[in-house]
Scaffold this motif. Structure first.
Motif, short mmCIF file in Angstrom:
data_model
loop_
_atom_site.label_atom_id
_atom_site.label_comp_id
_atom_site.label_asym_id
_atom_site.label_seq_id
_atom_site.Cartn_x
_atom_site.Cartn_y
_atom_site.Cartn_z
N GLU A 227 0.83 -1.20 0.00
CA GLU A 227 0.00 0.00 0.00
C GLU A 227 0.87 1.26 0.00
O GLU A 227 2.01 1.22 0.45
N PRO A 228 0.32 2.35 -0.56
CA PRO A 228 -1.08 2.59 -0.93
C PRO A 228 -1.43 2.30 -2.39
O PRO A 228 -2.57 2.51 -2.80
N LEU A 229 -0.46 1.81 -3.17
CA LEU A 229 -0.71 1.66 -4.61
C LEU A 229 -1.84 0.67 -4.88
O LEU A 229 -2.65 0.87 -5.80
N LYS A 230 -1.94 -0.37 -4.07
CA LYS A 230 -2.99 -1.37 -4.27
C LYS A 230 -4.38 -0.73 -4.15
O LYS A 230 -5.25 -0.92 -5.01
N THR A 231 -4.59 0.02 -3.08
CA THR A 231 -5.89 0.67 -2.89
C THR A 231 -6.13 1.77 -3.91
O THR A 231 -7.24 1.89 -4.45
N LEU A 232 -5.11 2.55 -4.18
CA LEU A 232 -5.26 3.61 -5.19
C LEU A 232 -5.68 3.06 -6.54
O LEU A 232 -6.50 3.65 -7.24
N SER A 233 -5.13 1.91 -6.90
CA SER A 233 -5.42 1.34 -8.23
C SER A 233 -6.88 0.91 -8.35
O SER A 233 -7.39 0.74 -9.46
N GLU A 234 -7.56 0.78 -7.21
CA GLU A 234 -8.96 0.36 -7.24
C GLU A 234 -9.91 1.51 -7.61
O GLU A 234 -11.04 1.25 -8.05
N TYR A 235 -9.47 2.76 -7.43
CA TYR A 235 -10.38 3.86 -7.73
C TYR A 235 -9.72 5.02 -8.48
O TYR A 235 -10.41 5.98 -8.85
N ARG A 236 -8.41 4.93 -8.71
CA ARG A 236 -7.74 6.03 -9.41
C ARG A 236 -6.98 5.53 -10.64
O ARG A 236 -6.02 6.16 -11.09
N ASN A 237 -7.42 4.42 -11.21
CA ASN A 237 -6.76 3.85 -12.39
C ASN A 237 -7.46 4.38 -13.64
O ASN A 237 -8.62 4.07 -13.90
N PHE A 238 -6.71 5.16 -14.42
CA PHE A 238 -7.23 5.72 -15.66
C PHE A 238 -6.28 5.37 -16.79
O PHE A 238 -5.12 5.78 -16.79
N ASN A 239 -6.78 4.56 -17.74
CA ASN A 239 -5.95 4.15 -18.88
C ASN A 239 -4.63 3.53 -18.42
O ASN A 239 -3.55 3.86 -18.91
N ASN A 240 -4.75 2.64 -17.42
CA ASN A 240 -3.60 1.91 -16.87
C ASN A 240 -2.57 2.82 -16.19
O ASN A 240 -1.39 2.46 -16.07
N SER A 241 -3.00 3.97 -15.74
CA SER A 241 -2.14 4.86 -14.96
C SER A 241 -2.86 5.21 -13.67
O SER A 241 -4.01 5.66 -13.69
#
Length: 264
Positions: A227-241
């Motif tokens: 964390e925090p990348l795991k949680t962020l990727s659940e709601y802030r992933n746009f076009n694989n970024s």
């Protein structure tokens, strides 16, 4: 009525990927704040090195005083002058950007090599234009020091609050290595800022910042977690970024201070 958006924190990172310095004010230049990421470490092949490969770099703490930088690592200290560098120019890259740099001195390079356990050298960028970055979004070219892509990173406080509400282990804003932290009303509203002024400086928003594994490195101890990348990727992933914070550029030199209002 008091202003909603206020500068809460200012940070510079004199040496790329090492710890940052909290400031009450900073002088904004085209390449970024004065003394922000003007130095970086290169390996024996003249490739830049970062916390992505060497998380221990987060445990080197620089301070600036009287024209000198002092770096502390595990109670060991080393000092060099802000102005010094050797004469031979070195060609390197920061990601895909060509960069021209100069080694600070051999003693400083050996100090870092001995503590990191491999041969490296500390180098400096000495003039504007020695590294240029082309924006993938605007196709404009910017003069940058050794930041990953853009001179400044801005983050609103509500963005961190919103993330921390989802995390079991709370984190600080230092995970994201911002230059400017502002009070905000809503999570991630800074993504949509366009032009604004802080203190003496006009800024322009370029694009939200895509994050990498470095945000999982705990700056308190250099331990990489999920964390925090795991949680962020659940709601802030746009076009694989995975986006957090926004990249901005300064349009004129000047001073900004903690407590300054953000004026649109």
């Amino acid at each position: 009525m008091s202003a909603v958006y206020i500068v809460k924190e200012i940070y510079i990172y004199p040496i790329k990927s090492l710890a940052g310095i909290s400031c009450q004010q900073a002088f904004a230049e085209e390449m970024g704040f004065e003394n922000d990421r003007r130095w970086m470490l290169l390996d024996s092949d003249n490739q830049h090195i970062t916390q992505r490969e060497f998380p221990i770099m987060s445990q080197f703490y620089p301070q600036i005083s009287e024209g000198k930088i002092t770096v502390t690592f595990q109670n060991q200290k080393h000092e060099f002058s802000i102005s010094e560098h050797l004469e031979d120019q070195i060609y390197t890259k920061v990601w895909d950007d060509k960069s021209f740099v100069f080694e600070v001195n051999k003693v400083t390079s050996k100090w870092f090599s001995d503590r990191l356990g491999f041969e490296c050298k500390l180098v400096k960028i000495i003039k504007t234009g020695d590294r240029k970055h082309e924006s993938s979004r605007s196709k404009e070219t910017y003069n940058v020091s050794f930041a990953d892509a853009y001179p400044y990173l801005l983050i609103g406080t509500k963005s961190l609050d919103f993330l921390n509400d989802k995390l079991e282990e709370k984190i600080t804003i230092r995970r994201f290595r911002p230059n400017i932290v502002i009070s905000s009303k809503n999570p991630h509203e800074e993504d949509d800022f366009e032009h604004f002024k802080i203190g003496e400086v006009q800024f322009k928003n370029v694009k939200p910042c895509g994050r990498c594994i470095m945000v999982n490195n705990d700056p308190q101890n250099g331990i990489v977690k999920k964390e925090p990348l795991k949680t962020l990727s659940e709601y802030r992933n746009f076009n694989n970024s995975v986006l957090f914070g926004t990249n901005i550029v300064g349009l004129n030199p000047g001073i900004i201070k903690v407590g300054d209002a953000v004026v649109f």
